[in-house]
Design a protein around this motif. Sequence first.
Motif, PDB file in Angstrom:
ATOM      1  N   ASN A 104     -25.246 -13.514  15.850  1.00  0.00           N
ATOM      2  CA  ASN A 104     -25.298 -12.222  15.151  1.00  0.00           C
ATOM      3  C   ASN A 104     -24.356 -12.212  13.953  1.00  0.00           C
ATOM      4  OD1 ASN A 104     -25.801  -9.351  14.771  1.00  0.00           O
ATOM      5  ND2 ASN A 104     -23.870  -8.983  15.809  1.00  0.00           N
ATOM      6  N   ARG A 105     -23.129 -12.652  14.142  1.00  0.00           N
ATOM      7  CA  ARG A 105     -22.149 -12.664  13.053  1.00  0.00           C
ATOM      8  C   ARG A 105     -22.519 -13.680  11.974  1.00  0.00           C
ATOM      9  NH1 ARG A 105     -16.346 -10.712  14.817  1.00  0.00           N
ATOM     10  NH2 ARG A 105     -16.957  -9.340  16.507  1.00  0.00           N
ATOM     11  N   SER A 106     -23.060 -14.818  12.383  1.00  0.00           N
ATOM     12  CA  SER A 106     -23.504 -15.825  11.407  1.00  0.00           C
ATOM     13  C   SER A 106     -24.609 -15.267  10.530  1.00  0.00           C
ATOM     14  CB  SER A 106     -24.007 -17.077  12.124  1.00  0.00           C
ATOM     15  OG  SER A 106     -22.960 -17.691  12.821  1.00  0.00           O
ATOM     16  N   LYS A 107     -25.568 -14.569  11.138  1.00  0.00           N
ATOM     17  CA  LYS A 107     -26.664 -13.966  10.369  1.00  0.00           C
ATOM     18  C   LYS A 107     -26.135 -12.939   9.377  1.00  0.00           C
ATOM     19  CE  LYS A 107     -30.446 -14.504  13.643  1.00  0.00           C
ATOM     20  NZ  LYS A 107     -31.394 -13.790  14.523  1.00  0.00           N
ATOM     21  N   LYS A 108     -25.195 -12.117   9.821  1.00  0.00           N
ATOM     22  CA  LYS A 108     -24.617 -11.106   8.929  1.00  0.00           C
ATOM     23  C   LYS A 108     -23.884 -11.763   7.766  1.00  0.00           C
ATOM     24  CE  LYS A 108     -24.126  -7.378  12.278  1.00  0.00           C
ATOM     25  NZ  LYS A 108     -23.194  -6.523  13.014  1.00  0.00           N
ATOM     26  N   ALA A 109     -23.142 -12.837   8.047  1.00  0.00           N
ATOM     27  CA  ALA A 109     -22.413 -13.548   6.984  1.00  0.00           C
ATOM     28  C   ALA A 109     -23.383 -14.165   5.982  1.00  0.00           C
ATOM     29  CB  ALA A 109     -21.513 -14.619   7.588  1.00  0.00           C
ATOM     30  N   MET A 110     -24.464 -14.739   6.461  1.00  0.00           N
ATOM     31  CA  MET A 110     -25.460 -15.340   5.561  1.00  0.00           C
ATOM     32  C   MET A 110     -26.135 -14.275   4.701  1.00  0.00           C
ATOM     33  SD  MET A 110     -25.293 -18.534   5.761  1.00  0.00           S
ATOM     34  CE  MET A 110     -26.771 -19.118   4.980  1.00  0.00           C
ATOM     35  N   GLN A 111     -26.412 -13.113   5.267  1.00  0.00           N
ATOM     36  CA  GLN A 111     -27.011 -12.025   4.493  1.00  0.00           C
ATOM     37  C   GLN A 111     -26.094 -11.605   3.353  1.00  0.00           C
ATOM     38  OE1 GLN A 111     -27.709  -9.101   7.522  1.00  0.00           O
ATOM     39  NE2 GLN A 111     -29.790  -9.812   7.932  1.00  0.00           N
ATOM     40  N   ILE A 112     -24.817 -11.476   3.642  1.00  0.00           N
ATOM     41  CA  ILE A 112     -23.853 -11.092   2.608  1.00  0.00           C
ATOM     42  C   ILE A 112     -23.743 -12.188   1.549  1.00  0.00           C
ATOM     43  CG2 ILE A 112     -21.403 -10.646   2.170  1.00  0.00           C
ATOM     44  CD1 ILE A 112     -21.394  -9.170   4.891  1.00  0.00           C
ATOM     45  N   PHE A 113     -23.718 -13.453   1.979  1.00  0.00           N
ATOM     46  CA  PHE A 113     -23.650 -14.559   1.028  1.00  0.00           C
ATOM     47  C   PHE A 113     -24.837 -14.520   0.072  1.00  0.00           C
ATOM     48  CE2 PHE A 113     -25.131 -18.785  -0.164  1.00  0.00           C
ATOM     49  CZ  PHE A 113     -24.055 -19.207  -0.929  1.00  0.00           C
ATOM     50  N   TYR A 114     -26.043 -14.360   0.605  1.00  0.00           N
ATOM     51  CA  TYR A 114     -27.227 -14.346  -0.248  1.00  0.00           C
ATOM     52  C   TYR A 114     -27.246 -13.135  -1.171  1.00  0.00           C
ATOM     53  CZ  TYR A 114     -29.169 -18.415   2.009  1.00  0.00           C
ATOM     54  OH  TYR A 114     -29.372 -19.690   2.458  1.00  0.00           O
ATOM     55  N   GLN A 115     -26.753 -11.997  -0.707  1.00  0.00           N
ATOM     56  CA  GLN A 115     -26.676 -10.825  -1.578  1.00  0.00           C
ATOM     57  C   GLN A 115     -25.713 -11.086  -2.731  1.00  0.00           C
ATOM     58  OE1 GLN A 115     -25.614  -7.625   1.024  1.00  0.00           O
ATOM     59  NE2 GLN A 115     -27.690  -7.370   1.803  1.00  0.00           N
ATOM     60  N   LEU A 116     -24.540 -11.641  -2.419  1.00  0.00           N
ATOM     61  CA  LEU A 116     -23.570 -11.960  -3.472  1.00  0.00           C
ATOM     62  C   LEU A 116     -24.120 -13.031  -4.406  1.00  0.00           C
ATOM     63  CD1 LEU A 116     -20.204 -12.002  -1.501  1.00  0.00           C
ATOM     64  CD2 LEU A 116     -20.932 -10.350  -3.226  1.00  0.00           C
ATOM     65  N   ASN A 117     -24.796 -14.006  -3.848  1.00  0.00           N
ATOM     66  CA  ASN A 117     -25.360 -15.080  -4.656  1.00  0.00           C
ATOM     67  C   ASN A 117     -26.386 -14.527  -5.644  1.00  0.00           C
ATOM     68  OD1 ASN A 117     -25.693 -17.817  -5.400  1.00  0.00           O
ATOM     69  ND2 ASN A 117     -27.586 -17.877  -4.210  1.00  0.00           N
ATOM     70  N   ASN A 118     -27.219 -13.624  -5.197  1.00  0.00           N
ATOM     71  CA  ASN A 118     -28.248 -13.055  -6.069  1.00  0.00           C
ATOM     72  C   ASN A 118     -27.656 -12.120  -7.120  1.00  0.00           C
ATOM     73  OD1 ASN A 118     -30.268 -14.432  -4.756  1.00  0.00           O
ATOM     74  ND2 ASN A 118     -30.698 -12.762  -3.348  1.00  0.00           N
ATOM     75  N   ILE A 119     -26.583 -11.424  -6.786  1.00  0.00           N
ATOM     76  CA  ILE A 119     -26.010 -10.440  -7.701  1.00  0.00           C
ATOM     77  C   ILE A 119     -25.009 -11.072  -8.657  1.00  0.00           C
ATOM     78  CG2 ILE A 119     -24.561  -8.375  -7.813  1.00  0.00           C
ATOM     79  CD1 ILE A 119     -25.801  -7.572  -5.110  1.00  0.00           C
ATOM     80  N   ILE A 120     -24.143 -11.929  -8.161  1.00  0.00           N
ATOM     81  CA  ILE A 120     -23.029 -12.429  -8.969  1.00  0.00           C
ATOM     82  C   ILE A 120     -23.137 -13.927  -9.238  1.00  0.00           C
ATOM     83  CG2 ILE A 120     -20.523 -12.720  -9.055  1.00  0.00           C
ATOM     84  CD1 ILE A 120     -20.378 -10.246  -7.182  1.00  0.00           C
ATOM     85  N   LEU A 121     -23.129 -14.709  -8.186  1.00  0.00           N
ATOM     86  CA  LEU A 121     -23.024 -16.154  -8.344  1.00  0.00           C
ATOM     87  C   LEU A 121     -24.279 -16.785  -8.940  1.00  0.00           C
ATOM     88  CD1 LEU A 121     -21.352 -16.894  -4.909  1.00  0.00           C
ATOM     89  CD2 LEU A 121     -20.232 -16.588  -7.110  1.00  0.00           C
ATOM     90  N   GLY A 122     -25.441 -16.310  -8.535  1.00  0.00           N
ATOM     91  CA  GLY A 122     -26.670 -16.941  -8.986  1.00  0.00           C
ATOM     92  C   GLY A 122     -27.301 -16.260 -10.177  1.00  0.00           C
ATOM     93  N   LYS A 123     -26.530 -15.492 -10.904  1.00  0.00           N
ATOM     94  CA  LYS A 123     -27.055 -14.768 -12.057  1.00  0.00           C
ATOM     95  C   LYS A 123     -27.419 -15.770 -13.151  1.00  0.00           C
ATOM     96  CE  LYS A 123     -25.985 -10.649 -14.693  1.00  0.00           C
ATOM     97  NZ  LYS A 123     -24.963  -9.651 -14.988  1.00  0.00           N
ATOM     98  N   LYS A 124     -28.690 -15.828 -13.508  1.00  0.00           N
ATOM     99  CA  LYS A 124     -29.175 -16.826 -14.461  1.00  0.00           C
ATOM    100  C   LYS A 124     -29.058 -16.351 -15.914  1.00  0.00           C
ATOM    101  CE  LYS A 124     -31.432 -19.567 -11.319  1.00  0.00           C
ATOM    102  NZ  LYS A 124     -30.455 -19.906 -10.402  1.00  0.00           N
ATOM    103  N   LYS A 125     -29.236 -15.060 -16.100  1.00  0.00           N
ATOM    104  CA  LYS A 125     -29.230 -14.542 -17.468  1.00  0.00           C
ATOM    105  C   LYS A 125     -27.924 -13.801 -17.743  1.00  0.00           C
ATOM    106  CE  LYS A 125     -34.204 -13.954 -17.538  1.00  0.00           C
ATOM    107  NZ  LYS A 125     -35.297 -13.009 -17.674  1.00  0.00           N
ATOM    108  N   VAL A 126     -27.416 -14.019 -18.920  1.00  0.00           N
ATOM    109  CA  VAL A 126     -26.209 -13.328 -19.358  1.00  0.00           C
ATOM    110  C   VAL A 126     -26.595 -12.518 -20.582  1.00  0.00           C
ATOM    111  CG1 VAL A 126     -23.852 -13.603 -20.185  1.00  0.00           C
ATOM    112  CG2 VAL A 126     -24.764 -15.204 -18.503  1.00  0.00           C
ATOM    113  N   SER A 127     -26.252 -11.246 -20.565  1.00  0.00           N
ATOM    114  CA  SER A 127     -26.633 -10.399 -21.694  1.00  0.00           C
ATOM    115  C   SER A 127     -25.813 -10.750 -22.937  1.00  0.00           C
ATOM    116  CB  SER A 127     -26.422  -8.923 -21.335  1.00  0.00           C
ATOM    117  OG  SER A 127     -25.042  -8.654 -21.228  1.00  0.00           O
ATOM    118  N   ALA A 128     -26.324 -10.330 -24.083  1.00  0.00           N
ATOM    119  CA  ALA A 128     -25.644 -10.587 -25.359  1.00  0.00           C
ATOM    120  C   ALA A 128     -24.247  -9.944 -25.355  1.00  0.00           C
ATOM    121  CB  ALA A 128     -26.482 -10.085 -26.503  1.00  0.00           C
ATOM    122  N   ALA A 129     -24.140  -8.785 -24.760  1.00  0.00           N
ATOM    123  CA  ALA A 129     -22.845  -8.093 -24.726  1.00  0.00           C
ATOM    124  C   ALA A 129     -21.819  -8.899 -23.937  1.00  0.00           C
ATOM    125  CB  ALA A 129     -23.023  -6.697 -24.125  1.00  0.00           C
ATOM    126  N   GLU A 130     -22.251  -9.533 -22.845  1.00  0.00           N
ATOM    127  CA  GLU A 130     -21.337 -10.341 -22.032  1.00  0.00           C
ATOM    128  C   GLU A 130     -20.900 -11.601 -22.775  1.00  0.00           C
ATOM    129  OE1 GLU A 130     -23.737 -10.882 -18.569  1.00  0.00           O
ATOM    130  OE2 GLU A 130     -22.896  -9.147 -17.552  1.00  0.00           O
TER     131      GLU A 130
END
Length: 134
Positions: A104-130
């Motif tokens: 149960n805890r492993s699944k929860k940790a993986m869900q959080i990892f993938y959410q962070l990866n999609n939002i922050i770490l795996g961000k492919k596009k960077v806006s012009a302002a950034e």
Amino acid sequence: MPKVTVAYKNMNPVQLQSLLYADDIVLMGDKLERTQRTINQWNKIIMQKGMQINTSKTKVMTINAPKNQQDIMCGEDTLERVSTITYLGSKISDDGKVDVEILNRSKKAMQIFYQLNNIILGKKKVSAAEKYEK
């Protein structure tokens, strides 16, 4: 009301009869008859306060006990037996092992990892302002 020894601290037994958190209650018993008596007492007190136990949400789990035990009743209703239950986010299984909770805890940790990866770490596009904020 009867209590159950759940642990020892400084060679003294730690005894519990219930765990309470908001509207969640866990009732414990070391024998079927005591557990049934505890449920009957809680049901009586709750009814005196003008409330009732929701028997469709109430579950029974026996840990390391024979599966062919007598049913636990709340009033006229038979309470459903389950092999695992989640209490305050932790999974408890009727075999007394922690394997289900570790998974149960492993699944929860993986869900959080993938959410962070999609939002922050795996961000492919960077806006012009950034690009020009250096």
